[in-house]
Design an enzyme around this catalytic site. Structure first.
Site, short mmCIF file in Angstrom:
data_model
loop_
_atom_site.label_atom_id
_atom_site.label_comp_id
_atom_site.label_asym_id
_atom_site.label_seq_id
_atom_site.Cartn_x
_atom_site.Cartn_y
_atom_site.Cartn_z
N LYS A 1 0.85 -1.20 0.00
CA LYS A 1 0.00 0.00 0.00
C LYS A 1 0.88 1.25 0.00
CE LYS A 1 -3.97 0.18 2.20
NZ LYS A 1 -4.99 0.13 3.27
N ILE A 2 0.63 2.10 -0.99
CA ILE A 2 1.33 3.37 -1.12
C ILE A 2 0.29 4.48 -1.22
CG2 ILE A 2 2.86 4.75 -2.60
CD1 ILE A 2 4.13 2.13 -3.54
#
Length: 373
Positions: A142-143
């Site tokens: 997750k970014i």
């Protein structure tokens, strides 16, 4: 075991059901497996707030933290070890769903340190590190979709790593996220990666939009403004899906990548727990049904859909729905809602919330390490 009919209908309509929660208790009691078997769950998302809640309640982590303390592990190493262990084990539980879906589902997400949200280079480095530590093909990194996160998304995808882009609030930013994904695929292709193995979702937050805009509408207080409460979140998501269709169903740029095996970046509806008790508790599920989407739900919302969610098929696509969604945004602006300001604020608050949860997690785990020593 048999699947709940409401959630099975949601799945049949093209919506992948993911659980927005993970803890060691879920893994040890086989609760996650039960949700897979009876609630059509085919994925799991986590975030700093979820890990903060998991690690600071109960005793499930005490033995491992004590062991790490005896080995001299610092707080960052301890958090990294316990969280990646949970995610790796969840990946293993979901391995069958991963295989059955050809890699699209059976996914478990882990987020980079939220303190890196505005640092592109360090985000990329940690994304690669987490990918190697967990070492499972069904992981998603997750970014956040911050301005610094966009080039990080491209760089990580270019390395052949699958990404869950989080904290998307506006259609404009969603379009930038899709561009970043396509750029990453193009670079991955040039580097010789197999595009068939790279997957991504774009996590578009829903309920937080209504919470912020409703508060502003109530402050305005006119009948016209008050009549628009509870409309923005769904309208925003429907416009985001239309943008997705433009890029991935009819766009020439993706078409060229699809010819060599590239996968679409599915919209993922996040923040789907209803905050306002005056609204139906299944609102952000039943009103956001369309093919090739994901809905990640807290367990309370999952159970509400299982109990009384009415799935009537696609509730997003179609010219009339898109027209109505556009009219909602026109109406919001006409009564004085500054949508750009709203979306900027929500992104800032989203990053701040995760940073606070991470800092609380650090403090709690440091206390556990000190006690164990």
């Amino acid at each position: 075991m048999t699947q709940n009919p409401n959630l099975a209908a949601l799945s049949d309509a093209g919506v992948a059901v993911w659980l927005d929660d993970l803890s060691r208790d879920r893994l040890q009691t086989e609760n996650l497996q039960q949700l897979i078997d009876t609630r059509s769950v085919v994925g799991v998302t986590t975030n700093p707030s979820i890990f903060q809640a998991a690690l600071t309640s109960g005793t499930a982590y005490d033995a491992q933290v004590a062991e790490l303390a005896s080995r001299g592990a610092d707080v960052d190493a301890t958090i990294r070890t316990v969280t990646t262990d949970d995610v790796r084990n969840a990946c293993d539980v979901l391995a069958k769903a991963f295989e059955a879906s050809g890699g699209a589902d059976g996914r478990v997400s882990i987020e980079v340190d939220p303190r890196l949200a505005h640092d592109t280079e360090k985000t990329v480095l940690q994304a690669v590190e987490l990918w190697k530590i967990v070492d499972r093909p069904n992981l998603l990194i997750k970014i956040p979709a911050t301005l610094a996160g966009l080039p990080a998304i491209t760089a990580v995808i270019a390395e052949g790593i699958s990404v869950n882009v989080t904290l998307i609030f506006s259609v404009e930013r969603h379009q930038a996220v899709m561009d970043a994904y396509l750029a990453g695929l193009e670079q991955a292709r040039e580097a010789g990666h197999d595009l068939r193995k790279i997957f991504s979702v774009a996590s578009f937050f829903v309920s937080r939009v209504d919470t912020e805009i409703d508060a502003r509408l109530e402050k305005i207080g006119t009948a016209e403004a008050l009549a628009m409460r509870g409309l923005a979140g769904v309208a925003n998501a429907r416009l985001a899906y239309a943008a997705y269709q433009d890029v991935f169903e009819t766009g020439a740029r993706f078409g060229a990548l699809a010819d060599v095996g590239a996968n679409v970046q599915r919209p993922l509806w996040a923040s789907t727990g209803v905050k306002n008790p005056d609204y139906p508790d299944t609102l952000y599920v039943t009103e956001l049904v369309a093919p090739d989407t994901v809905n990640t739900m807290p367990e309370k919302t999952l159970e509400a859909v299982a109990d009384h969610g009415v799935i009537t098929g696609d509730t997003i696509t179609g010219a009339q729905r898109q027209t109505v969604a556009g009219e909602v945004f026109d109406g919001l602006e006409s009564v004085g809602i500054d949508l750009r300001e709203v979306f900027d604020l929500l992104e800032t608050e989203g990053v701040d919330k995760f940073e606070k949860s991470w800092e609380e997690l650090i403090a709690a785990v440091q206390g556990q390490l000190d006690a164990a020593r």
